[in-house]
Design a protein around this motif. Structure first.
Motif, PDB file in Angstrom:
ATOM      1  N   GLY A   1       0.809  -1.221   0.000  1.00  0.00           N
ATOM      2  CA  GLY A   1       0.000   0.000   0.000  1.00  0.00           C
ATOM      3  C   GLY A   1       0.836   1.261   0.000  1.00  0.00           C
ATOM      4  O   GLY A   1       0.291   2.365  -0.161  1.00  0.00           O
ATOM      5  N   TYR A   2       2.155   1.122   0.191  1.00  0.00           N
ATOM      6  CA  TYR A   2       3.052   2.277   0.132  1.00  0.00           C
ATOM      7  C   TYR A   2       3.731   2.329  -1.232  1.00  0.00           C
ATOM      8  O   TYR A   2       4.089   1.301  -1.804  1.00  0.00           O
ATOM      9  N   THR A   3       3.903   3.531  -1.734  1.00  0.00           N
ATOM     10  CA  THR A   3       4.634   3.729  -2.985  1.00  0.00           C
ATOM     11  C   THR A   3       6.121   3.813  -2.687  1.00  0.00           C
ATOM     12  O   THR A   3       6.544   4.570  -1.811  1.00  0.00           O
ATOM     13  N   TYR A   4       6.912   3.027  -3.399  1.00  0.00           N
ATOM     14  CA  TYR A   4       8.361   3.025  -3.181  1.00  0.00           C
ATOM     15  C   TYR A   4       9.061   3.643  -4.388  1.00  0.00           C
ATOM     16  O   TYR A   4       8.776   3.276  -5.537  1.00  0.00           O
ATOM     17  N   THR A   5       9.998   4.569  -4.138  1.00  0.00           N
ATOM     18  CA  THR A   5      10.748   5.211  -5.217  1.00  0.00           C
ATOM     19  C   THR A   5      12.235   5.187  -4.888  1.00  0.00           C
ATOM     20  O   THR A   5      12.651   5.620  -3.805  1.00  0.00           O
ATOM     21  N   LEU A   6      13.027   4.680  -5.828  1.00  0.00           N
ATOM     22  CA  LEU A   6      14.478   4.710  -5.709  1.00  0.00           C
ATOM     23  C   LEU A   6      14.999   5.828  -6.614  1.00  0.00           C
ATOM     24  O   LEU A   6      14.809   5.795  -7.832  1.00  0.00           O
ATOM     25  N   TYR A   7      15.646   6.815  -6.020  1.00  0.00           N
ATOM     26  CA  TYR A   7      16.135   7.982  -6.757  1.00  0.00           C
ATOM     27  C   TYR A   7      17.618   7.811  -7.090  1.00  0.00           C
ATOM     28  O   TYR A   7      18.384   7.263  -6.299  1.00  0.00           O
ATOM     29  N   ASP A   8      17.997   8.323  -8.259  1.00  0.00           N
ATOM     30  CA  ASP A   8      19.405   8.536  -8.561  1.00  0.00           C
ATOM     31  C   ASP A   8      19.600  10.036  -8.773  1.00  0.00           C
ATOM     32  O   ASP A   8      18.681  10.835  -8.521  1.00  0.00           O
ATOM     33  N   ASP A   9      20.782  10.459  -9.238  1.00  0.00           N
ATOM     34  CA  ASP A   9      21.039  11.889  -9.364  1.00  0.00           C
ATOM     35  C   ASP A   9      20.094  12.558 -10.363  1.00  0.00           C
ATOM     36  O   ASP A   9      19.642  13.688 -10.162  1.00  0.00           O
ATOM     37  N   VAL A  10      19.750  11.850 -11.453  1.00  0.00           N
ATOM     38  CA  VAL A  10      18.869  12.440 -12.463  1.00  0.00           C
ATOM     39  C   VAL A  10      17.479  12.681 -11.888  1.00  0.00           C
ATOM     40  O   VAL A  10      16.886  13.756 -12.051  1.00  0.00           O
ATOM     41  N   LYS A  11      16.953  11.687 -11.179  1.00  0.00           N
ATOM     42  CA  LYS A  11      15.614  11.839 -10.600  1.00  0.00           C
ATOM     43  C   LYS A  11      15.606  12.858  -9.467  1.00  0.00           C
ATOM     44  O   LYS A  11      14.612  13.566  -9.264  1.00  0.00           O
ATOM     45  N   MET A  12      16.709  12.934  -8.688  1.00  0.00           N
ATOM     46  CA  MET A  12      16.780  13.958  -7.644  1.00  0.00           C
ATOM     47  C   MET A  12      16.737  15.353  -8.269  1.00  0.00           C
ATOM     48  O   MET A  12      15.984  16.230  -7.819  1.00  0.00           O
ATOM     49  N   ASP A  13      17.562  15.540  -9.302  1.00  0.00           N
ATOM     50  CA  ASP A  13      17.606  16.849  -9.958  1.00  0.00           C
ATOM     51  C   ASP A  13      16.243  17.222 -10.525  1.00  0.00           C
ATOM     52  O   ASP A  13      15.783  18.367 -10.388  1.00  0.00           O
ATOM     53  N   ALA A  14      15.584  16.257 -11.165  1.00  0.00           N
ATOM     54  CA  ALA A  14      14.284  16.522 -11.766  1.00  0.00           C
ATOM     55  C   ALA A  14      13.260  16.888 -10.700  1.00  0.00           C
ATOM     56  O   ALA A  14      12.425  17.789 -10.893  1.00  0.00           O
ATOM     57  N   PHE A  15      13.313  16.201  -9.558  1.00  0.00           N
ATOM     58  CA  PHE A  15      12.391  16.511  -8.461  1.00  0.00           C
ATOM     59  C   PHE A  15      12.603  17.941  -7.979  1.00  0.00           C
ATOM     60  O   PHE A  15      11.638  18.708  -7.795  1.00  0.00           O
ATOM     61  N   VAL A  16      13.861  18.309  -7.739  1.00  0.00           N
ATOM     62  CA  VAL A  16      14.159  19.651  -7.232  1.00  0.00           C
ATOM     63  C   VAL A  16      13.718  20.719  -8.233  1.00  0.00           C
ATOM     64  O   VAL A  16      13.139  21.746  -7.866  1.00  0.00           O
ATOM     65  N   LYS A  17      13.975  20.505  -9.512  1.00  0.00           N
ATOM     66  CA  LYS A  17      13.595  21.482 -10.532  1.00  0.00           C
ATOM     67  C   LYS A  17      12.089  21.684 -10.604  1.00  0.00           C
ATOM     68  O   LYS A  17      11.611  22.798 -10.837  1.00  0.00           O
ATOM     69  N   SER A  18      11.331  20.617 -10.374  1.00  0.00           N
ATOM     70  CA  SER A  18       9.879  20.708 -10.538  1.00  0.00           C
ATOM     71  C   SER A  18       9.145  21.119  -9.260  1.00  0.00           C
ATOM     72  O   SER A  18       8.057  21.682  -9.325  1.00  0.00           O
ATOM     73  N   LYS A  19       9.721  20.851  -8.092  1.00  0.00           N
ATOM     74  CA  LYS A  19       8.989  21.056  -6.841  1.00  0.00           C
ATOM     75  C   LYS A  19       9.487  22.238  -6.006  1.00  0.00           C
ATOM     76  O   LYS A  19       8.760  22.704  -5.125  1.00  0.00           O
ATOM     77  N   CYS A  20      10.690  22.715  -6.241  1.00  0.00           N
ATOM     78  CA  CYS A  20      11.314  23.641  -5.299  1.00  0.00           C
ATOM     79  C   CYS A  20      11.384  25.070  -5.841  1.00  0.00           C
ATOM     80  O   CYS A  20      11.339  25.299  -7.051  1.00  0.00           O
ATOM     81  N   SER A  21      11.548  26.002  -4.914  1.00  0.00           N
ATOM     82  CA  SER A  21      11.690  27.412  -5.281  1.00  0.00           C
ATOM     83  C   SER A  21      13.081  27.661  -5.849  1.00  0.00           C
ATOM     84  O   SER A  21      13.977  26.826  -5.757  1.00  0.00           O
ATOM     85  N   ASP A  22      13.266  28.862  -6.434  1.00  0.00           N
ATOM     86  CA  ASP A  22      14.565  29.194  -7.009  1.00  0.00           C
ATOM     87  C   ASP A  22      15.674  29.189  -5.952  1.00  0.00           C
ATOM     88  O   ASP A  22      16.788  28.730  -6.196  1.00  0.00           O
ATOM     89  N   VAL A  23      15.368  29.674  -4.767  1.00  0.00           N
ATOM     90  CA  VAL A  23      16.371  29.692  -3.694  1.00  0.00           C
ATOM     91  C   VAL A  23      16.741  28.273  -3.296  1.00  0.00           C
ATOM     92  O   VAL A  23      17.922  27.939  -3.118  1.00  0.00           O
TER      93      VAL A  23
END
Length: 680
Positions: free
Chosen positions: A455-477
C-alpha cells in the motif's frame, strides 16, 4: 599472629583442610593468604577477609562444629516448620534422590536450603593466582574477534574484566579454581558417582562446565566466566526482591528453549535447580561412550549449554512457566517461585554501554587458543593422590535499603488533537534506479521496505531523478542551494529535507532495513506528524538517527530547521567553501540534534540534557505531534528484537566522497532572469 576481631553480628569461617596438613587457604591459591597478610598489616583492601580470625589449632574443632550444626539444623527443622521464611524444605522424593546421588556423606544431605545467594564470585581458570591473571595472563593472545555480532575483544582484556568484579563488588569474595583445585574439590566433596563421571571427561572445558555447577551447589554465589565484565554491582541485580535463590538470563529471545545463558549464573547453596542440573549432567556422562565424550560436536550436549538450557526449562515448567513466559523476555525479570529469569538486555547485551545491563560476555572461546578452536582429545587421568577440600561455613552479607534504578519509559507532553496525514510513500537514494544493478545486500534491504509495507509507494532515486524533483517542486532559492552542494552526502542531505518538506513520507538511507511495518510507528494515533529515533543513548543528550525520518509535508520542525539552520549557512558559502567547511558530522548530526532538542523544549518538552541519561533504550517521547523513539527501536543491538522498527548498518557513509564521474555536478545560473539550469 595478629588476631582480627570477629564482628558481633556476623561471622565468616573460611576453613580448608588438606589430607597432608592444615591450611588456611585454598591449596596452591595465594589469594586468601595475601588477604590475611593485608589484614595483619591493617589494610582495608579486602573488607571481607579483614573480619576473619583463623587459628590453626582450632581448625578441627571448628570444622566438626560446622558439620554438627548443619546436621542438627536438618534434624530439627525436619520435625517442625522452619522459623526463617527464606528457609525452604526439600521434600520432593525425586529431588531427594538427586541430593543422595551427589553428596559424599549421607549425613550431609540437605533437608532445607536458604533462598539467598551468598556473596561469592566463583571462577575457574588456568591459574588461581590473581597476580598472574591481572598482570601477566598466561597464554594471552592479541587475536581479535572477527564475529561482527559482538564487541571486538582480545584475551588481553581479561585483567580489566576480572578487576571489574572486584571493583563493583567490594563485599564479595572471588574464589578461583585452577584445574588441580577442581580435581581436589570434586574428589573431596562429592560422591563416587559424581567423581567418576568428572574424571571420565577428556576435555578441560567439559570439566570446567561440571565444576561450575558443583561450586554453585556446594558454596552458592555467582558463577561467571572469566571473559565476562561486571557492569553493575551484584546486589542491584535482584531488584530488591528478598528471596531469590537462583538467577540466570535469557540469551536469545527467539521463542524456543535454546535461550538461557550459562556463562553467568547465581544460585543459593544446595538449590534444587542446580541439583537437577548436576544429576542430569552426571547421568549423561555415565551413559556416554568414550567416543561420544571425545566428539567435539557433542560436548555442548553432555556438559555445556546444550544440556543446561533444556534442564533449566524443565525446572521452570515445574514451577508453572511456559517457553513463551521466558522466550521473548528482553528487559526486567520474571519470577518463578524463587527463580529469577532476567531479560536478554541484562546479562546478554550486545552493547556494554546499555545502562540496564548487569554484565556482558565477550565469548573469547572463539579466539585463537580458545576452547572452541582447540581440538584436544587427550584423556585426562586421575592422580594417584588428591588432597580433598573440606566443607566450610560460608558468610553472607546482605545489602540493605537498596533502591533499584528506574528508567523513564514514556514521556508525553502537549499532545495535539488534530488529525495529521502522512503520505504512504518511501524514498531511498543510490547511484541507479535499476534495482537489479544493486548488490544482493542492498537488494535485500530495499525489498524489506516493499514487502513489509504493502500500500506504500516506493521510489528509488538517482542523481537524475533527484535533480528533476528539485527542478519541478522547489523554489529558485532552494534549487540554488541544492545545486551548490559539491559532496555527495551534502547533496543527498539537502534532497532529503526538500523531499520531506515538499511531499512528505518516509525517507530512508539505502543501508537501513525495515523490521516492522511503517503503520506501527504511529502508535495507533492519528496526531503524529514527525517520527524520529535515537541512535546513541550512551552520550548526553542522546544522538539522533538521521538514517530514517517519517514526516508530514511542510512540517513546522523541518520548515524552521531549513530556514534557520540550513539556508543561512548554505547561502553564505561558495561551493568551494562548502566542500572544505561542512564536515559530515556537523551536517548530519550536530546541527540536527541540537535543533531537535531545542524545538522539543520550546513546545513543552523536557530538557534532554537532564532526562537523557534516565531514558530507557525502549523509551517513547512524544511532544506535540513529534515522536522520538529510543535506541532499541531505531539502532537495535539485536535484529531478533521484536520492538525494533529499523536497523541501520552504517555502510553508506564511512567517509566523505565526491561525486562519481558519471554523477554530474550541476549549478544554477541566472535564476533571477529565469534562465534554465545547465551542466558545468
Amino acid at each position: 599472629m595478629r588476631r582480627v576481631k570477629i564482628p558481633k553480628l556476623r561471622v565468616l569461617l573460611l576453613v580448608i583442610l588438606t589430607t597432608l596438613g592444615l591450611s588456611t587457604y585454598w591449596p596452591h591459591n595465594p589469594l586468601p593468604q595475601r588477604q590475611l597478610e593485608d589484614a595483619q598489616q591493617g589494610t582495608d583492601e579486602v573488607p571481607l577477609v579483614n573480619q576473619i580470625t583463623i587459628t590453626v589449632t582450632k581448625t578441627i574443632t571448628v570444622f566438626k562444629t560446622a558439620h554438627t550444626t548443619a546436621a542438627s539444623m536438618n534434624s530439627n527443622t525436619s520435625k517442625s516448620a522452619a522459623p526463617n521464611t527464606s528457609l525452604r524444605p526439600i521434600s520432593d522424593s525425586l529431588y531427594i534422590t538427586y541430593y543422595e546421588s551427589i553428596e559424599k556423606n549421607s549425613s550431609l544431605i540437605p533437608h532445607y536450603y536458604t533462598s539467598n545467594i551468598p556473596n561469592f564470585i566463583l571462577r575457574t581458570w588456568k591459574t588461581n593466582n590473581r597476580i598472574e591473571i591481572i598482570n601477566k595472563l598466561n597464554d594471552s593472545t592479541t587475536t581479535t574477534r572477527t564475529d561482527t555480532t559482538a564487541t571486538s575483544t582480545t584475551t588481553t582484556d581479561i585483567p580489566t574484566w576480572f578487576k571489574s568484579w572486584d571493583t563493583l563488588n567490594p563485599t564479595h569474595l572471588q574464589l578461583i579454581f585452577n584445574d588441580k583445585d577442581s580435581d581436589r574439590f570434586v574428589q573431596g566433596f562429592f560422591s563416587d558417582w559424581v567423581t567418576e563421571a568428572y574424571f571420565r571427561l577428556p576435555r578441560v572445558v567439559m570439566r570446567s562446565d561440571l565444576v561450575r555447577y558443583l561450586m554453585l551447589y556446594k558454596f552458592g554465589g555467582v558463577y561467571s566466566d572469566l571473559d565476562t565484565s561486571c557492569l553493575r554491582p551484584i546486589h542491584e541485580w535482584t531488584f530488591g526482591v528478598k528471596e531469590v535463590g537462583f538467577f540466570a538470563g535469557v540469551e536469545n529471545a527467539r521463542g524456543n528453549r535454546d535461550n538461557i545463558n550459562q556463562w553467568t549464573i547465581g544460585s543459593a547453596q544446595h538449590h534444587p535447580l542446580i541439583a537437577k542440573v548436576i544429576h542430569r549432567v552426571v547421568s549423561t556422562i555415565h551413559k556416554a561412550s568414550d567416543d561420544d565424550l571425545k566428539d567435539p560436536q557433542k560436548l555442548l550436549y553432555i556438559t555445556g549449554p546444550g544440556i543446561w538450557k533444556p534442564t533449566v526449562h524443565e525446572y521452570l515448567a515445574e514451577k508453572g512457566a511456559t517457553v513463551e513466559d521466558v522466550s521473548f523476555l528482553w528487559d526486567g525479570f520474571r519470577m518463578f517461585d524463587d527463580v529469577m529469569v532476567f531479560g536478554k538486555t541484562l546479562l546478554s547485551p550486545l552493547n556494554a554501554q546499555n545502562p540496564k545491563a548487569f554484565s556482558i560476555h565477550y565469548g573469547t572461546g572463539k579466539l585463537a587458543g580458545g576452547w572452541k578452536t582447540v581440538n584436544d582429545t587427550s584423556v585426562l587421568y586421575i592422580p594417584n593422590h588428591l588432597a580433598p577440600l573440606r566443607d566450610a561455613r560460608l558468610y553472607q552479607k546482605t545489602v540493605a535499603a537498596f533502591r533499584p534504578r528506574h528508567f523513564i519509559e514514556r514521556i508525553e507532553r502537549n499532545q495535539v488533537n488534530n488529525r495529521i496525514e502522512i503520505p504512504k510513500q518511501i524514498a531511498q537514494v543510490h547511484y541507479t534506479t535499476n534495482i537489479s544493478q544493486l548488490s544482493p545486500f542492498y537488494q535485500q534491504i530495499q525489498s524489506s521496505w516493499r514487502l513489509k509495507n504493502p500500500g506504500y509507494t516506493y521510489t528509488l532515486y538517482d542523481d537524475v531523478k533527484m535533480d528533476a524533483f528539485v527542478k519541478s517542486k522547489c523554489s529558485d532559492v532552494e534549487k540554488k542551494l541544492y545545486f551548490k552542494t559539491g559532496l555527495l552526502h551534502q547533496r543527498i542531505e539537502v534532497f532529503k529535507l526538500l523531499w520531506l518538506l515538499k511531499v512528505g513520507g518516509v525517507f530512508v538511507d539505502l543501508d537501513t532495513e525495515c523490521l516492522r511495518p511503517i503503520n506501527d510507528w504511529r502508535l495507533g494515533k492519528e496526531n503524529i506528524g514527525l517520527v524520529l529515533g535515537m541512535q546513541d543513548q550512551t552520550v548526553n543528550p542522546p544522538r539522533i538517527a538521521k538514517h530514517t525520518i517519517m514526516a508530514a509535508p511542510r512540517h513546522s520542525f523541518l520548515q524552521s530547521y531549513w530556514t534557520t539552520v540550513i539556508q543561512p549557512f548554505f547561502s553564505s558559502k561558495s561551493k568551494k567553501q562548502m566542500r572544505a567547511s561542512l564536515p559530515y558530522k556537523t551536517l548530519h548530526h550536530e546541527w540536527f540534534e541540537t535543533y531537535t532538542y531545542s524545538y522539543l523544549k520550546t513546545r513543552g518538552g523536557d530538557d534532554m540534557n537532564h532526562v537523557g541519561t534516565n531514558l530507557s533504550w525502549e523509551a517513547v517521547v512524544q511532544v506535540g505531534d513529534v515522536v522520538l523513539y529510543g535506541q532499541a527501536m531505531f539502532r537495535p543491538d539485536d535484529l531478533d528484537r521484536n520492538i525494533s522498527m529499523v536497523k541501520n548498518y552504517d555502510f553508506l557513509w564511512h567517509q566523505e566522497r565526491t561525486w562519481l564521474p558519471s554523477w554530474p555536478e550541476l549549478e544554477a545560473k541566472n535564476l533571477s532572469r529565469g534562465a534554465p539550469l545547465v551542466e558545468e
